[in-house]
Design a protein around this motif. Structure first.
Motif, PDB file in Angstrom:
ATOM      1  N   VAL A  77       1.971  55.039  43.164  1.00 56.84           N
ATOM      2  CA  VAL A  77       2.518  53.905  43.912  1.00 56.84           C
ATOM      3  C   VAL A  77       3.994  54.144  44.220  1.00 56.84           C
ATOM      4  O   VAL A  77       4.768  54.520  43.338  1.00 56.84           O
ATOM      5  CB  VAL A  77       2.361  52.591  43.122  1.00 56.84           C
ATOM      6  N   PHE A  78       4.370  53.924  45.467  1.00 54.78           N
ATOM      7  CA  PHE A  78       5.752  54.043  45.925  1.00 54.78           C
ATOM      8  C   PHE A  78       6.166  52.678  46.442  1.00 54.78           C
ATOM      9  O   PHE A  78       5.549  52.142  47.362  1.00 54.78           O
ATOM     10  CB  PHE A  78       5.833  55.088  47.038  1.00 54.78           C
ATOM     11  N   ILE A  79       7.193  52.086  45.842  1.00 55.34           N
ATOM     12  CA  ILE A  79       7.697  50.787  46.286  1.00 55.34           C
ATOM     13  C   ILE A  79       9.046  51.014  46.953  1.00 55.34           C
ATOM     14  O   ILE A  79       9.950  51.580  46.359  1.00 55.34           O
ATOM     15  CB  ILE A  79       7.845  49.813  45.107  1.00 55.34           C
ATOM     16  N   GLN A  80       9.147  50.573  48.191  1.00 54.96           N
ATOM     17  CA  GLN A  80      10.363  50.800  48.967  1.00 54.96           C
ATOM     18  C   GLN A  80      11.580  50.143  48.354  1.00 54.96           C
ATOM     19  O   GLN A  80      11.461  49.200  47.571  1.00 54.96           O
ATOM     20  CB  GLN A  80      10.182  50.260  50.375  1.00 54.96           C
ATOM     21  N   GLY A  81      12.750  50.615  48.743  1.00 54.57           N
ATOM     22  CA  GLY A  81      14.007  50.002  48.339  1.00 54.57           C
ATOM     23  C   GLY A  81      14.281  48.750  49.149  1.00 54.57           C
ATOM     24  O   GLY A  81      13.559  48.436  50.095  1.00 54.57           O
ATOM     25  N   PHE A  82      15.356  48.044  48.815  1.00 56.55           N
ATOM     26  CA  PHE A  82      15.619  46.767  49.487  1.00 56.55           C
ATOM     27  C   PHE A  82      16.166  46.931  50.894  1.00 56.55           C
ATOM     28  O   PHE A  82      16.163  45.982  51.662  1.00 56.55           O
ATOM     29  CB  PHE A  82      16.558  45.891  48.644  1.00 56.55           C
ATOM     30  N   ASN A  83      16.623  48.107  51.253  1.00 47.99           N
ATOM     31  CA  ASN A  83      17.210  48.241  52.586  1.00 47.99           C
ATOM     32  C   ASN A  83      16.491  49.307  53.412  1.00 47.99           C
ATOM     33  O   ASN A  83      17.113  50.090  54.103  1.00 47.99           O
ATOM     34  CB  ASN A  83      18.706  48.548  52.491  1.00 47.99           C
ATOM     35  N   ASN A  84      15.142  49.312  53.341  1.00 44.90           N
ATOM     36  CA  ASN A  84      14.358  50.292  54.083  1.00 44.90           C
ATOM     37  C   ASN A  84      13.376  49.610  55.026  1.00 44.90           C
ATOM     38  O   ASN A  84      12.780  48.608  54.675  1.00 44.90           O
ATOM     39  CB  ASN A  84      13.554  51.180  53.125  1.00 44.90           C
ATOM     40  N   THR A  85      13.201  50.201  56.191  1.00 49.86           N
ATOM     41  CA  THR A  85      12.173  49.736  57.111  1.00 49.86           C
ATOM     42  C   THR A  85      10.835  50.327  56.676  1.00 49.86           C
ATOM     43  O   THR A  85      10.775  51.246  55.853  1.00 49.86           O
ATOM     44  CB  THR A  85      12.480  50.191  58.548  1.00 49.86           C
ATOM     45  N   PHE A  86       9.752  49.825  57.245  1.00 49.73           N
ATOM     46  CA  PHE A  86       8.424  50.369  56.964  1.00 49.73           C
ATOM     47  C   PHE A  86       8.384  51.843  57.364  1.00 49.73           C
ATOM     48  O   PHE A  86       7.888  52.690  56.629  1.00 49.73           O
ATOM     49  CB  PHE A  86       7.356  49.571  57.715  1.00 49.73           C
ATOM     50  N   ARG A  87       8.905  52.150  58.542  1.00 47.37           N
ATOM     51  CA  ARG A  87       8.907  53.530  59.050  1.00 47.37           C
ATOM     52  C   ARG A  87       9.638  54.460  58.095  1.00 47.37           C
ATOM     53  O   ARG A  87       9.150  55.531  57.748  1.00 47.37           O
ATOM     54  CB  ARG A  87       9.541  53.581  60.443  1.00 47.37           C
ATOM     55  N   GLU A  88      10.834  54.072  57.667  1.00 50.87           N
ATOM     56  CA  GLU A  88      11.617  54.910  56.752  1.00 50.87           C
ATOM     57  C   GLU A  88      10.890  55.109  55.423  1.00 50.87           C
ATOM     58  O   GLU A  88      10.869  56.214  54.877  1.00 50.87           O
ATOM     59  CB  GLU A  88      12.982  54.261  56.490  1.00 50.87           C
ATOM     60  N   SER A  89      10.290  54.041  54.919  1.00 49.38           N
ATOM     61  CA  SER A  89       9.570  54.120  53.651  1.00 49.38           C
ATOM     62  C   SER A  89       8.358  55.042  53.760  1.00 49.38           C
ATOM     63  O   SER A  89       8.104  55.856  52.869  1.00 49.38           O
ATOM     64  CB  SER A  89       9.127  52.729  53.206  1.00 49.38           C
ATOM     65  N   ALA A  90       7.595  54.904  54.840  1.00 52.90           N
ATOM     66  CA  ALA A  90       6.413  55.740  55.035  1.00 52.90           C
ATOM     67  C   ALA A  90       6.812  57.212  55.151  1.00 52.90           C
ATOM     68  O   ALA A  90       6.165  58.092  54.570  1.00 52.90           O
ATOM     69  CB  ALA A  90       5.640  55.291  56.275  1.00 52.90           C
ATOM     70  N   PHE A  91       7.874  57.487  55.876  1.00 57.80           N
ATOM     71  CA  PHE A  91       8.313  58.872  56.040  1.00 57.80           C
ATOM     72  C   PHE A  91       8.774  59.459  54.707  1.00 57.80           C
ATOM     73  O   PHE A  91       8.381  60.566  54.332  1.00 57.80           O
ATOM     74  CB  PHE A  91       9.434  58.967  57.076  1.00 57.80           C
ATOM     75  N   ALA A  92       9.603  58.717  53.962  1.00 55.05           N
ATOM     76  CA  ALA A  92      10.093  59.213  52.670  1.00 55.05           C
ATOM     77  C   ALA A  92       8.937  59.456  51.710  1.00 55.05           C
ATOM     78  O   ALA A  92       8.867  60.501  51.047  1.00 55.05           O
ATOM     79  CB  ALA A  92      11.082  58.215  52.063  1.00 55.05           C
ATOM     80  N   PHE A  93       7.994  58.512  51.642  1.00 49.47           N
ATOM     81  CA  PHE A  93       6.869  58.672  50.730  1.00 49.47           C
ATOM     82  C   PHE A  93       5.963  59.827  51.147  1.00 49.47           C
ATOM     83  O   PHE A  93       5.426  60.536  50.304  1.00 49.47           O
ATOM     84  CB  PHE A  93       6.081  57.375  50.623  1.00 49.47           C
ATOM     85  N   SER A  94       5.801  60.035  52.445  1.00 49.45           N
ATOM     86  CA  SER A  94       4.958  61.154  52.901  1.00 49.45           C
ATOM     87  C   SER A  94       5.556  62.484  52.449  1.00 49.45           C
ATOM     88  O   SER A  94       4.822  63.410  52.094  1.00 49.45           O
ATOM     89  CB  SER A  94       4.770  61.126  54.418  1.00 49.45           C
ATOM     90  N   GLN A  95       6.877  62.569  52.437  1.00 49.13           N
ATOM     91  CA  GLN A  95       7.522  63.797  51.961  1.00 49.13           C
ATOM     92  C   GLN A  95       7.286  63.995  50.467  1.00 49.13           C
ATOM     93  O   GLN A  95       6.980  65.098  50.023  1.00 49.13           O
ATOM     94  CB  GLN A  95       9.015  63.756  52.271  1.00 49.13           C
ATOM     95  N   TYR A  96       7.419  62.909  49.670  1.00 46.27           N
ATOM     96  CA  TYR A  96       7.149  62.999  48.228  1.00 46.27           C
ATOM     97  C   TYR A  96       5.702  63.407  47.978  1.00 46.27           C
ATOM     98  O   TYR A  96       5.417  64.270  47.150  1.00 46.27           O
ATOM     99  CB  TYR A  96       7.414  61.660  47.532  1.00 46.27           C
ATOM    100  N   ALA A  97       4.777  62.750  48.674  1.00 45.46           N
ATOM    101  CA  ALA A  97       3.353  63.030  48.486  1.00 45.46           C
ATOM    102  C   ALA A  97       3.032  64.480  48.812  1.00 45.46           C
ATOM    103  O   ALA A  97       2.292  65.145  48.076  1.00 45.46           O
ATOM    104  CB  ALA A  97       2.515  62.082  49.340  1.00 45.46           C
ATOM    105  N   SER A  98       3.577  64.999  49.895  1.00 48.86           N
ATOM    106  CA  SER A  98       3.343  66.404  50.272  1.00 48.86           C
ATOM    107  C   SER A  98       3.847  67.352  49.191  1.00 48.86           C
ATOM    108  O   SER A  98       3.178  68.330  48.844  1.00 48.86           O
ATOM    109  CB  SER A  98       4.029  66.728  51.596  1.00 48.86           C
ATOM    110  N   LYS A  99       5.021  67.063  48.639  1.00 50.61           N
ATOM    111  CA  LYS A  99       5.581  67.922  47.579  1.00 50.61           C
ATOM    112  C   LYS A  99       4.734  67.854  46.318  1.00 50.61           C
ATOM    113  O   LYS A  99       4.492  68.881  45.667  1.00 50.61           O
ATOM    114  CB  LYS A  99       7.027  67.523  47.287  1.00 50.61           C
ATOM    115  N   LEU A 100       4.270  66.668  45.961  1.00 51.98           N
ATOM    116  CA  LEU A 100       3.425  66.526  44.776  1.00 51.98           C
ATOM    117  C   LEU A 100       2.112  67.292  44.951  1.00 51.98           C
ATOM    118  O   LEU A 100       1.646  67.955  44.022  1.00 51.98           O
ATOM    119  CB  LEU A 100       3.143  65.055  44.493  1.00 51.98           C
ATOM    120  N   GLN A 101       1.540  67.230  46.133  1.00 49.55           N
ATOM    121  CA  GLN A 101       0.297  67.955  46.401  1.00 49.55           C
ATOM    122  C   GLN A 101       0.533  69.459  46.393  1.00 49.55           C
ATOM    123  O   GLN A 101      -0.291  70.216  45.898  1.00 49.55           O
ATOM    124  CB  GLN A 101      -0.295  67.507  47.738  1.00 49.55           C
ATOM    125  N   ALA A 102       1.672  69.893  46.904  1.00 44.66           N
ATOM    126  CA  ALA A 102       1.992  71.323  46.911  1.00 44.66           C
ATOM    127  C   ALA A 102       2.139  71.861  45.492  1.00 44.66           C
ATOM    128  O   ALA A 102       1.909  73.036  45.246  1.00 44.66           O
ATOM    129  CB  ALA A 102       3.275  71.574  47.710  1.00 44.66           C
TER     130      ALA A 102
END
Length: 135
Positions: A81-106
């Motif tokens: 589970v990734f919970i966004q910060g208080f000053n993030n848009t949906f787009r920014e949160s999705a992009f940041a989490f996609s990068q984390y998820a890709s690294k974890l899978q790698a």
């Protein structure tokens, strides 16, 4: 957003075209949909679905009925589970989490659903006061 069969979901990085990759994530949000994106207003009912992230400015949202969403999520051995910060848009949160998820899978994390939890935020440090209290 539009409804599509959740069985088509993939929570892994996949090759689309030569050199192009995207990440598909589950999401739950109480943000309001504004025609082409989630904004900073609160929705009347929560939304559940998946978001396909290709780049910081290129993503696609698909909504799913809550029960179907929960059934699909329960098929995974783990949920990250990734919970966004208080000053993030949906787009920014999705992009940041996609990068984390890709690294974890790698690094070998398999059998895991990646779930983004996003709530109404204006995406800037000085936004509405509720950002400070909700975050």
């Amino acid at each position: 957003p539009h409804f599509q069969p959740i069985s088509q979901l993939q929570t892994k990085t996949v090759q689309i075209m030569e050199g192009e990759r995207h990440q598909v994530l589950f999401f739950a949000t109480n943000r309001q949909w504004n025609g082409d994106k989630y904004n900073h207003e609160e929705a009347k009912v929560p939304n559940f679905g998946d978001v396909t992230v290709r780049s910081k400015n290129d993503y696609n949202v698909s909504l799913h009925p809550q029960q179907q969403f929960l059934e699909e999520l329960s098929k995974f051995g783990r949920v990250f589970v990734f919970i966004q910060g208080f000053n993030n848009t949906f787009r920014e949160s999705a992009f940041a989490f996609s990068q984390y998820a890709s690294k974890l899978q790698a690094h070998g994390l398999t059998g895991t659903a990646f779930l983004l939890v996003s709530w109404p935020s204006e995406g800037r440090e000085i936004g509405k006061m509720s950002d400070l209290f909700q975050g």
